[in-house]
Write a protein that holds these residues in place. Structure first.
Motif, short mmCIF file in Angstrom:
data_model
loop_
_atom_site.label_atom_id
_atom_site.label_comp_id
_atom_site.label_asym_id
_atom_site.label_seq_id
_atom_site.Cartn_x
_atom_site.Cartn_y
_atom_site.Cartn_z
N ASP A 1 0.91 -1.29 -0.28
CA ASP A 1 -0.28 -0.50 0.34
C ASP A 1 0.53 1.30 0.38
O ASP A 1 1.81 1.35 1.10
CB ASP A 1 -0.80 0.22 1.03
CG ASP A 1 -1.93 1.13 1.25
OD1 ASP A 1 -2.49 1.79 -0.31
OD2 ASP A 1 -2.49 1.80 2.16
N TYR A 2 0.66 2.68 -1.41
CA TYR A 2 1.31 3.37 -0.51
C TYR A 2 1.13 4.35 -2.37
O TYR A 2 -0.06 4.12 -2.77
CB TYR A 2 3.47 3.45 -1.71
CG TYR A 2 3.13 2.97 -3.12
CD1 TYR A 2 3.39 3.40 -3.77
CD2 TYR A 2 3.05 1.13 -2.75
CE1 TYR A 2 3.26 2.68 -5.48
CE2 TYR A 2 3.26 0.60 -4.48
CZ TYR A 2 3.46 1.18 -5.39
OH TYR A 2 3.39 1.04 -6.43
N SER A 3 1.52 5.52 -1.46
CA SER A 3 0.51 7.00 -2.86
C SER A 3 0.96 6.48 -3.96
O SER A 3 1.69 5.28 -4.08
CB SER A 3 1.50 7.84 -2.17
OG SER A 3 0.32 9.48 -3.00
N GLU A 4 -0.29 6.38 -4.88
CA GLU A 4 -0.48 6.86 -6.32
C GLU A 4 -0.47 5.49 -6.50
O GLU A 4 0.66 5.17 -8.09
CB GLU A 4 1.25 7.61 -7.03
CG GLU A 4 0.36 8.77 -6.45
CD GLU A 4 1.69 9.61 -7.40
OE1 GLU A 4 1.89 9.48 -8.27
OE2 GLU A 4 1.87 10.76 -6.75
N ASN A 5 -0.32 3.87 -6.11
CA ASN A 5 0.12 2.50 -6.29
C ASN A 5 -0.92 2.25 -7.88
O ASN A 5 -1.95 2.41 -7.84
CB ASN A 5 -0.82 1.70 -5.26
CG ASN A 5 -0.59 0.14 -5.36
OD1 ASN A 5 0.69 -0.21 -6.78
ND2 ASN A 5 0.10 -0.86 -4.16
N PRO A 6 -0.32 1.71 -8.89
CA PRO A 6 -1.16 2.03 -9.50
C PRO A 6 -2.03 -0.19 -9.83
O PRO A 6 -2.78 -0.13 -10.81
CB PRO A 6 -0.34 0.97 -11.26
CG PRO A 6 1.62 0.89 -10.29
CD PRO A 6 1.34 1.44 -8.74
N HIS A 7 -1.72 -0.55 -8.60
CA HIS A 7 -2.85 -1.62 -8.72
C HIS A 7 -4.17 -1.50 -7.03
O HIS A 7 -3.21 -0.81 -6.00
CB HIS A 7 -1.85 -2.89 -8.57
CG HIS A 7 -1.09 -3.02 -10.23
ND1 HIS A 7 -1.20 -3.14 -10.92
CD2 HIS A 7 0.42 -2.72 -9.79
CE1 HIS A 7 -0.71 -3.11 -11.78
NE2 HIS A 7 0.41 -2.75 -10.97
N PHE A 8 -4.53 -2.05 -6.45
CA PHE A 8 -5.66 -2.47 -5.69
C PHE A 8 -4.72 -2.93 -4.30
O PHE A 8 -4.42 -4.23 -4.75
CB PHE A 8 -6.84 -2.92 -6.12
CG PHE A 8 -8.09 -2.10 -5.33
CD1 PHE A 8 -8.33 -0.63 -5.45
CD2 PHE A 8 -8.29 -3.19 -4.39
CE1 PHE A 8 -9.11 -0.51 -4.78
CE2 PHE A 8 -9.38 -2.57 -3.41
CZ PHE A 8 -9.78 -1.34 -4.18
N TYR A 9 -5.14 -2.34 -2.91
CA TYR A 9 -4.36 -3.24 -2.49
C TYR A 9 -5.23 -4.04 -1.93
O TYR A 9 -6.42 -3.31 -1.64
CB TYR A 9 -3.32 -1.85 -1.17
CG TYR A 9 -3.24 -2.17 0.12
CD1 TYR A 9 -2.05 -3.32 -0.42
CD2 TYR A 9 -3.72 -1.88 1.13
CE1 TYR A 9 -1.94 -3.95 1.69
CE2 TYR A 9 -3.07 -2.38 2.59
CZ TYR A 9 -2.27 -3.14 2.83
OH TYR A 9 -2.06 -3.64 3.96
N LEU A 10 -4.87 -5.27 -1.42
CA LEU A 10 -4.94 -6.22 -0.75
C LEU A 10 -6.02 -5.83 0.52
O LEU A 10 -7.51 -5.49 0.47
CB LEU A 10 -4.52 -7.77 0.10
CG LEU A 10 -5.06 -8.15 0.58
CD1 LEU A 10 -7.05 -8.93 -0.52
CD2 LEU A 10 -4.54 -9.57 1.01
N GLY A 11 -5.31 -4.17 1.25
CA GLY A 11 -6.04 -4.18 2.66
C GLY A 11 -7.15 -3.29 2.05
O GLY A 11 -8.40 -3.26 3.17
N ARG A 12 -6.80 -2.77 1.08
CA ARG A 12 -8.01 -1.75 0.63
C ARG A 12 -9.49 -2.02 0.18
O ARG A 12 -10.75 -2.36 0.71
CB ARG A 12 -7.97 -0.69 -0.67
CG ARG A 12 -6.76 0.28 0.29
CD ARG A 12 -6.41 1.13 -0.68
NE ARG A 12 -7.18 2.00 -1.63
CZ ARG A 12 -7.74 1.97 -3.12
NH1 ARG A 12 -6.32 1.71 -3.24
NH2 ARG A 12 -8.23 2.27 -3.80
N LEU A 13 -8.76 -3.44 -0.65
CA LEU A 13 -10.32 -3.77 -1.02
C LEU A 13 -11.12 -5.17 -0.01
O LEU A 13 -12.63 -5.11 0.05
CB LEU A 13 -9.43 -5.51 -2.06
CG LEU A 13 -9.91 -6.45 -2.19
CD1 LEU A 13 -11.06 -5.96 -3.40
CD2 LEU A 13 -9.92 -7.80 -3.10
#
Length: 164
Positions: free
Chosen positions: A114-126
């Motif tokens: 998880d980081y700013s401007e990540n081009p992919h979707f972080y599992l924790g956000r999911l």
């Protein structure tokens, strides 16, 4: 795949993509000439065959500013599947579709960092976005080395497997 189809199989493959000019530029920059393939350019397409009818719809999504990305909605045999492609977000359209049952399966680009401007979707956000009772409909894909497969499964998500 285009080169293989054209040179080895003597086929001119059909490519579904919503922006013909863009795909011509992308493939052209790799040396693929436009006579090697045919682009079926439409946001919505129906593919008919003797065995099935499938509806395909492209939905713009976010990835990185320099590369356009599209998710794809497939409707076949009474089921609807949304494939996110490379994406760092999930639209309200998709979330509401899962909630209301108009989307049966979600294949979501998922990563372990998880980081700013990540081009992919972080599992924790999911995990924050998808209710536990709907997670069995979600398949995590794209998976980077930091992705924790066991954590995703414990959270109730599915994880795609690479086919060898």
């Amino acid at each position: 795949m285009v080169f293989y189809s054209y040179y080895i199989k003597n086929l001119r493959p059909k490519i579904l993509f919503p922006d013909k000019n863009l795909i011509d530029v992308i493939l052209g920059s790799m040396g693929v000439r436009t006579n090697f393939y045919e682009v079926l350019s439409s946001v919505d397409t129906v593919i008919k065959n003797n065995d099935f009818n499938m509806e395909v719809s492209f939905r713009k999504c976010s990835h990185v500013d320099s590369i356009p990305s599209y998710g794809v909605l497939f409707k076949l045999d009474g089921s609807t599947l949304y494939y996110s492609g490379d994406s760092n977000s999930i639209s309200n359209f998709v979330l509401e579709g899962l909630e209301k049952g108009s989307i049966d399966f979600l294949y979501q680009d998922t990563c372990g960092i998880d980081y700013s401007e990540n081009p992919h979707f972080y599992l924790g956000r999911l995990a924050k976005l998808i209710k536990p009772e709907l997670r069995h409909k979600v398949y995590c894909m794209h998976i980077d080395p930091e992705f924790n497969r066991d954590e995703a499964l414990e959270l109730g998500f599915n994880v795609v497997e690479a086919v060898k």
